[in-house]
Design a protein around this motif. Structure first.
Motif, PDB file in Angstrom:
ATOM      1  N   LYS A  81       0.839  -1.201   0.000  1.00  0.00           N
ATOM      2  CA  LYS A  81       0.000   0.000   0.000  1.00  0.00           C
ATOM      3  C   LYS A  81       0.877   1.256   0.000  1.00  0.00           C
ATOM      4  N   ALA A  82       1.896   1.237   0.852  1.00  0.00           N
ATOM      5  CA  ALA A  82       2.802   2.383   0.929  1.00  0.00           C
ATOM      6  C   ALA A  82       3.565   2.561  -0.386  1.00  0.00           C
ATOM      7  N   ALA A  83       3.964   1.442  -0.977  1.00  0.00           N
ATOM      8  CA  ALA A  83       4.703   1.511  -2.247  1.00  0.00           C
ATOM      9  C   ALA A  83       3.839   2.092  -3.349  1.00  0.00           C
ATOM     10  N   LYS A  84       2.563   1.738  -3.353  1.00  0.00           N
ATOM     11  CA  LYS A  84       1.645   2.291  -4.353  1.00  0.00           C
ATOM     12  C   LYS A  84       1.532   3.800  -4.219  1.00  0.00           C
ATOM     13  N   VAL A 138       3.895   5.802  -2.938  1.00  0.00           N
ATOM     14  CA  VAL A 138       5.184   6.428  -3.211  1.00  0.00           C
ATOM     15  C   VAL A 138       5.574   6.335  -4.688  1.00  0.00           C
ATOM     16  N   ALA A 139       5.177   5.249  -5.353  1.00  0.00           N
ATOM     17  CA  ALA A 139       5.600   5.001  -6.742  1.00  0.00           C
ATOM     18  C   ALA A 139       5.342   6.175  -7.692  1.00  0.00           C
ATOM     19  N   PRO A 140       4.145   6.761  -7.705  1.00  0.00           N
ATOM     20  CA  PRO A 140       3.924   7.878  -8.632  1.00  0.00           C
ATOM     21  C   PRO A 140       4.831   9.075  -8.353  1.00  0.00           C
ATOM     22  N   LYS A 141       5.062   9.339  -7.069  1.00  0.00           N
ATOM     23  CA  LYS A 141       5.936  10.459  -6.711  1.00  0.00           C
ATOM     24  C   LYS A 141       7.350  10.211  -7.212  1.00  0.00           C
ATOM     25  N   LYS A 142       7.832   8.968  -7.013  1.00  0.00           N
ATOM     26  CA  LYS A 142       9.186   8.622  -7.450  1.00  0.00           C
ATOM     27  C   LYS A 142       9.296   8.705  -8.971  1.00  0.00           C
ATOM     28  N   ALA A 143       8.262   8.214  -9.645  1.00  0.00           N
ATOM     29  CA  ALA A 143       8.257   8.232 -11.110  1.00  0.00           C
ATOM     30  C   ALA A 143       8.288   9.673 -11.620  1.00  0.00           C
ATOM     31  N   LYS A 144       7.504  10.522 -10.971  1.00  0.00           N
ATOM     32  CA  LYS A 144       7.446  11.932 -11.352  1.00  0.00           C
ATOM     33  C   LYS A 144       8.815  12.584 -11.157  1.00  0.00           C
ATOM     34  N   LYS A 145       9.425  12.279 -10.016  1.00  0.00           N
ATOM     35  CA  LYS A 145      10.728  12.834  -9.696  1.00  0.00           C
ATOM     36  C   LYS A 145      11.778  12.357 -10.701  1.00  0.00           C
ATOM     37  N   ALA A 146      11.708  11.065 -11.030  1.00  0.00           N
ATOM     38  CA  ALA A 146      12.671  10.488 -11.978  1.00  0.00           C
ATOM     39  C   ALA A 146      12.511  11.109 -13.354  1.00  0.00           C
ATOM     40  N   SER A 147      11.258  11.285 -13.784  1.00  0.00           N
ATOM     41  CA  SER A 147      11.031  11.878 -15.106  1.00  0.00           C
ATOM     42  C   SER A 147      11.494  13.324 -15.124  1.00  0.00           C
ATOM     43  N   LYS A 148      11.290  14.024 -14.020  1.00  0.00           N
ATOM     44  CA  LYS A 148      11.762  15.409 -13.919  1.00  0.00           C
ATOM     45  C   LYS A 148      13.282  15.455 -14.043  1.00  0.00           C
ATOM     46  N   LYS A 149      13.933  14.529 -13.336  1.00  0.00           N
ATOM     47  CA  LYS A 149      15.389  14.465 -13.346  1.00  0.00           C
ATOM     48  C   LYS A 149      15.891  14.161 -14.752  1.00  0.00           C
ATOM     49  N   LYS A 150      15.203  13.216 -15.419  1.00  0.00           N
ATOM     50  CA  LYS A 150      15.576  12.830 -16.780  1.00  0.00           C
ATOM     51  C   LYS A 150      15.416  14.021 -17.722  1.00  0.00           C
ATOM     52  N   ALA A 151      14.312  14.739 -17.571  1.00  0.00           N
ATOM     53  CA  ALA A 151      14.041  15.895 -18.420  1.00  0.00           C
ATOM     54  C   ALA A 151      15.093  16.977 -18.193  1.00  0.00           C
ATOM     55  N   LYS A 152      15.447  17.166 -16.930  1.00  0.00           N
ATOM     56  CA  LYS A 152      16.445  18.167 -16.584  1.00  0.00           C
ATOM     57  C   LYS A 152      17.791  17.815 -17.224  1.00  0.00           C
ATOM     58  N   LYS A 153      18.120  16.514 -17.139  1.00  0.00           N
ATOM     59  CA  LYS A 153      19.376  16.035 -17.701  1.00  0.00           C
ATOM     60  C   LYS A 153      19.386  16.218 -19.213  1.00  0.00           C
TER      61      LYS A 153
END
Length: 94
Positions: A35-38, A40-55
């Protein structure tokens, strides 16, 4: 402890009940973690995509800067070559 039952039987019952309790606790823990992973997952994905876009943006801007610097250097070289040719032509006319 029940004195009517043999010790081995009592021990087996105790172990069985402990195993069941542990299993139940593990199942509950797994459910909570999922439940906790569900959540957190969208937040992590959003953060990762932001990081990728920034890079990617950083990379493209670096590439663009490199390209413009190359272009500027080429233009400058052409300009100096043109000036030198003009100077030579002027001297030749004299």
């Amino acid at each position: 402890m029940d004195d009517d039952k043999p010790i081995t039987e009592q021990a087996m019952e105790t172990i069985t009940s402990a195993v069941e309790a542990t299993k139940d606790a593990a199942v509950t823990a797994v459910k909570k973690v999922k439940k906790a992973a569900k959540k957190v997952a969208p937040k992590k994905a959003k953060k990762a995509s932001k990081k990728k876009a920034k890079k990617a943006a950083k990379k493209s801007s670096k590439k663009a800067a490199k390209k413009s610097a190359k272009k500027a250097a080429k233009k400058a070289a052409q300009k100096t070559a043109k000036k030198a040719a003009k100077k030579k032509a002027k001297k030749a006319r004299r």
